[in-house]
Design an enzyme around this catalytic site. Structure first.
Site, PDB file in Angstrom:
ATOM      1  N   GLN A  98      32.736  54.512  41.335  1.00 24.24           N
ATOM      2  CA  GLN A  98      33.163  53.493  42.297  1.00 24.24           C
ATOM      3  C   GLN A  98      34.591  53.741  42.745  1.00 24.24           C
ATOM      4  O   GLN A  98      34.913  53.618  43.931  1.00 24.24           O
ATOM      5  CB  GLN A  98      33.035  52.101  41.679  1.00 24.24           C
ATOM      6  CG  GLN A  98      31.612  51.633  41.459  1.00 24.24           C
ATOM      7  CD  GLN A  98      31.543  50.219  40.915  1.00 24.24           C
ATOM      8  OE1 GLN A  98      32.412  49.401  41.170  1.00 24.24           O
ATOM      9  NE2 GLN A  98      30.496  49.925  40.152  1.00 24.24           N
ATOM     10  N   LYS A 145      24.674  39.375  30.587  1.00 22.09           N
ATOM     11  CA  LYS A 145      25.334  39.371  29.278  1.00 22.09           C
ATOM     12  C   LYS A 145      24.593  40.273  28.306  1.00 22.09           C
ATOM     13  O   LYS A 145      24.249  39.889  27.185  1.00 22.09           O
ATOM     14  CB  LYS A 145      25.429  37.951  28.736  1.00 22.09           C
ATOM     15  CG  LYS A 145      26.219  36.982  29.606  1.00 22.09           C
ATOM     16  CD  LYS A 145      27.673  37.366  29.737  1.00 22.09           C
ATOM     17  CE  LYS A 145      28.046  37.964  31.042  1.00 22.09           C
ATOM     18  NZ  LYS A 145      29.476  38.306  31.143  1.00 22.09           N
ATOM     19  N   ASP A 203      35.058  41.390  29.781  1.00 22.60           N
ATOM     20  CA  ASP A 203      33.991  42.359  29.530  1.00 22.60           C
ATOM     21  C   ASP A 203      34.536  43.673  28.980  1.00 22.60           C
ATOM     22  O   ASP A 203      34.051  44.175  27.955  1.00 22.60           O
ATOM     23  CB  ASP A 203      33.209  42.603  30.824  1.00 22.60           C
ATOM     24  CG  ASP A 203      31.981  43.457  30.599  1.00 22.60           C
ATOM     25  OD1 ASP A 203      31.034  42.971  29.973  1.00 22.60           O
ATOM     26  OD2 ASP A 203      31.969  44.620  31.044  1.00 22.60           O
ATOM     27  N   GLU A 207      33.813  44.753  25.003  1.00 20.91           N
ATOM     28  CA  GLU A 207      33.066  45.925  24.559  1.00 20.91           C
ATOM     29  C   GLU A 207      33.933  46.872  23.721  1.00 20.91           C
ATOM     30  O   GLU A 207      33.411  47.626  22.899  1.00 20.91           O
ATOM     31  CB  GLU A 207      32.451  46.651  25.753  1.00 20.91           C
ATOM     32  CG  GLU A 207      33.428  47.214  26.751  1.00 20.91           C
ATOM     33  CD  GLU A 207      32.821  47.444  28.125  1.00 20.91           C
ATOM     34  OE1 GLU A 207      31.735  46.869  28.413  1.00 20.91           O
ATOM     35  OE2 GLU A 207      33.433  48.167  28.939  1.00 20.91           O
ATOM     36  N   GLU A 380      26.378  37.954  23.117  1.00 15.79           N
ATOM     37  CA  GLU A 380      25.973  39.283  23.561  1.00 15.79           C
ATOM     38  C   GLU A 380      25.876  40.251  22.388  1.00 15.79           C
ATOM     39  O   GLU A 380      25.004  41.119  22.352  1.00 15.79           O
ATOM     40  CB  GLU A 380      26.956  39.814  24.614  1.00 15.79           C
ATOM     41  CG  GLU A 380      26.496  41.098  25.272  1.00 15.79           C
ATOM     42  CD  GLU A 380      27.357  41.515  26.447  1.00 15.79           C
ATOM     43  OE1 GLU A 380      27.182  42.649  26.919  1.00 15.79           O
ATOM     44  OE2 GLU A 380      28.207  40.713  26.906  1.00 15.79           O
TER      45      GLU A 380
END
Length: 466
Positions: A98, A145, A203, A207, A380
């Site tokens: 991206q 999620k 996020d 992680e 999650e």
């Protein structure tokens, strides 16, 4: 705002997608295959075409054809052609891609189209270089999620994974409806409102923390700790560390919450948990605050972009080739029917819970909502990610995620391993926990009520991982 979804309400989906004749799903990584198929299945016979867009000559073309997306049916095409044709462009190529191609992607989009993101990474990058999205498009986020395979697996089980949604830019007043319709169509039972900035920070941070990086580092360190005890076999050490977290600890938290996990222990086990918790909380929080600062400052985003260039020469290596995963983990999985689920190991539970609670506190101090905190720190992990490690080991969990997540887990897991070995376990024997204020704060923490509310919205079935 929390919205309850029902993908079978086809009329409402059509209304939500008002003005959308084609949805272009760009990319075939972790999220692409799941979202494309879920959208196609939910929107069957609605007149809304779901078309996958991939680079010319991409090896993923055959994978897309294998599940029914074809050039002949008008559901598969070259990436930029699909972007130009589509009213809603769901951009699911890697974050690094991206960043490399965003100018061409923006240029290919038609005016008044909607750009859909399942991760706010691109916003974070644009902010870091003082650029913005084009003013003639709307920009929304719908962020499941859980990893892509979980999104599809639960959909096929007539359930789904909850999502957050965000509206970053709305040029005609329809962006909120489109975002909610998108979330419902990929199977989300509940959709939580957030901002794209909060989403990418929580996020990317999550992680690298307890969702992937921290749990990997914790179980590696605890496995070695248990192996060092003369009365523990390698298989028992695995059961006391990795198998404990993915099995009985995750199960207890999923059904009863973190406090429920604690209350399920015997008094002498709670004493061990208390010491482990008190010993682990501050080292974990210090490391987690460092990670959040790295994400918020843009450093972690720049790290991912630079790594994307190196990966062409140095692909990601394996993370499950050690004896722990290749032999002990395999033997434990093969013997489950005979041995059953191990009892909760209170040392492991205390270290894991302390890391979760430290992550909760870091996010709360940065102003994130309770729904986002619970999802990115607890739900999650236990309901979406840990089942994959339980099924086949750590690589099956980490490497089913995005490249950004895989890079982050590999970068930060060794730091958590170091923290457990060098800061937590060496102090474990010398801590008195019974009067420690950390335990009182843990027992009375607001997250327990927030998690109980969120767990009322969890999928009614557990994910089935092959």
């Amino acid at each position: 705002m929390i919205v309850r979804g029902d993908r079978n309400e086809v009329g409402k989906l059509i209304d939500g997608f008002n003005g959308i004749n084609q949805i272009g799903v760009i990319g075939w990584g972790s999220q692409g295959p799941a979202q494309a198929r879920n959208l196609r299945d939910s929107l069957k016979d609605t007149g809304i075409n779901v078309k996958v867009g991939l680079r010319h000559g991409s090896s993923s073309m055959e994978k897309a054809r294998a599940v029914g997306f074809t050039e002949e049916s008008g559901t598969l095409g070259e990436m930029y052609d699909v972007i130009h044709e589509s009213d809603l462009v769901i951009l699911l190529i890697s974050d690094a891609a991206q960043v490399r191609h965003y100018r061409e992607i923006f240029g290919a989009m038609k005016p008044k189209a909607v750009l859909g993101l399942s991760h706010g990474f691109l916003l974070g990058y644009l902010e870091s270089i003082s650029e913005k999205f084009p003013e003639n498009i709307s920009v929304v986020g719908v962020c499941p999620k859980g990893m892509g395979p979980s999104v599809r697996r639960l959909y096929e089980q007539d359930s789904g994974i909850n999502c957050s949604f965000a509206v970053e830019q709305d040029i005609d007043g329809d962006a909120t409806d489109i975002a909610i319709a998108w979330a419902v169509a990929i199977g989300a039972p509940y959709i939580f409102q957030t901002t794209l900035r909060d989403e990418y920070r929580s996020d990317i941070f999550g992680e690298r923390g307890v969702l992937l990086g921290a749990v990997h580092g914790i179980v590696e360190a605890l496995y070695r700790h248990f192996v060092s005890r003369r009365d523990v076999t390698v298989c028992d050490a695995f059961r006391m560390s990795a198998e404990n977290i993915t099995g009985p600890i995750s199960s207890a938290i999923s059904k009863e919450g973190i406090l429920g996990l604690y209350n399920s222990l015997q008094i002498h086990e709670q004493a061990i948990f208390d010491i482990a918790y008190v010993t682990a909380y501050n080292p974990s929080k210090a490391l987690l605050q460092e990670i959040y600062d790295e994400v918020a400052s843009g450093n972690e985003i720049r790290s991912v972009v630079m790594a994307g260039d190196r990966l062409k020469e140095f692909p990601l290596g394996t993370i499950d080739a050690t004896y722990m995963w290749g032999v002990a983990g395999r033997d434990v999985r093969e013997s489950r029917e005979k041995t059953g689920e191990p009892p909760i190991e209170p040392l492991t539970a205390g270290v894991y819970a302390a890391t979760m609670m430290a992550q909760v506190d870091v996010l709360k101090a940065r102003g994130h909502s309770w729904s986002e905190i619970c999802n990115e720190s607890i739900i999650e992990a236990i309901d979406s990610l840990n089942p994959y490690m339980h099924a086949r080991g750590v690589a099956y969990m980490v490497d089913n995620c995005s490249t950004t997540a895989r890079l982050g887990a590999r970068k930060w897991a060794p730091r958590f391993d170091y923290a457990v070995m060098q800061q937590i376990l060496v102090r474990y024997e010398n801590v008195r926990a019974e009067s420690n204020s950390l335990i009182l704060r843990f027992k009375n923490h607001d997250v327990h009520r927030a998690l109980a509310t969120c767990q009322e919205m969890r999928p009614p079935i557990d994910i089935a991982v092959a």
